[in-house]
Design an enzyme around this catalytic site. Structure first.
Site, PDB file in Angstrom:
ATOM      1  CB  THR A  12      28.380  41.805  43.179  1.00  0.00           C
ATOM      2  OG1 THR A  12      28.900  40.527  43.100  1.00  0.00           O
ATOM      3  CG2 THR A  12      27.030  41.677  43.185  1.00  0.00           C
ATOM      4  CD  GLN A  42      27.302  33.830  47.149  1.00  0.00           C
ATOM      5  OE1 GLN A  42      28.197  33.142  46.953  1.00  0.00           O
ATOM      6  NE2 GLN A  42      26.008  33.616  47.821  1.00  0.00           N
ATOM      7  CB  CYS A  43      31.467  38.715  41.569  1.00  0.00           C
ATOM      8  SG  CYS A  43      32.579  38.824  40.348  1.00  0.00           S
ATOM      9  N   GLY A  44      33.487  39.942  43.486  1.00  0.00           N
ATOM     10  CA  GLY A  44      34.163  41.527  43.715  1.00  0.00           C
ATOM     11  C   GLY A  44      33.331  42.259  43.060  1.00  0.00           C
TER      12      GLY A  44
END
Length: 169
Positions: free
Chosen positions: A47, A43-45
């Protein structure tokens, strides 16, 4: 401490790795390969870098590259799921085929032994050892020596030259 001497001893004695499916292995299983070790999050920028990591793996695995993904929930709680949820996400969203491992800690007192060694042997900007965010990448040569540490914002496709160089060494 020299990674080339440390890893063989530690891999045989104490650096155990738990795959995301729960099975156990060690770095010894990857001896002689060029490794790209990455702390990941779903759920990371960053990803979307999963796609680039898979592309690198597909392009260079027959030449000896193995990408190893280690989910980590230490940065913004961006990997909250359990191993099954992470594996399902990686398969359904990115079709990952490179080895993924159980969630690890990369900073602090519970740091996984692999990341403790990687951070010591390949410090980041201004010599800092701490990992600053998800998708920090460590390139390791066939001889077990670190080649380079790459910041999270360095996209996987930008690593092709370094990977080809490590594969040719």
């Amino acid at each position: 401490m020299n990674l080339a001497y440390t890893l063989p001893v530690l891999t045989q004695q104490s650096i155990r790795l738990q795959r995301i499916d729960g099975s156990l292995t060690s770095l010894e299983a990857f001896r002689g390969k060029v490794l790209l070790i990455v702390n990941t999050a779903s759920q990371c920028g960053f990803t979307r870098q999963y796609a680039g990591l898979e592309a690198l793996y597909q392009a260079y695995r027959d030449q000896g590259l193995v990408v190893l993904g280690f989910p980590c929930n230490q940065f913004g709680a961006q990997e909250p799921g359990n191993d099954k949820a992470i594996a399902d996400f990686c398969a359904s969203q990115f079709g990952l085929s490179f080895p993924m491992f159980s969630k690890v800690t990369v900073n602090g007192p519970e740091t996984h032994p692999l990341f403790a060694i990687l951070k010591q042997q390949t410090p980041g900007l201004l010599g800092t050892e701490a990992i600053k965010w998800n998708f920090t990448k460590f390139l390791i040569g066939r001889d077990g020596r670190p080649v380079r540490r790459f910041a999270p914002w360095v996209r996987p496709e930008k690593l092709a030259f370094a990977i080809k160089t490590a594969l040719a060494a």
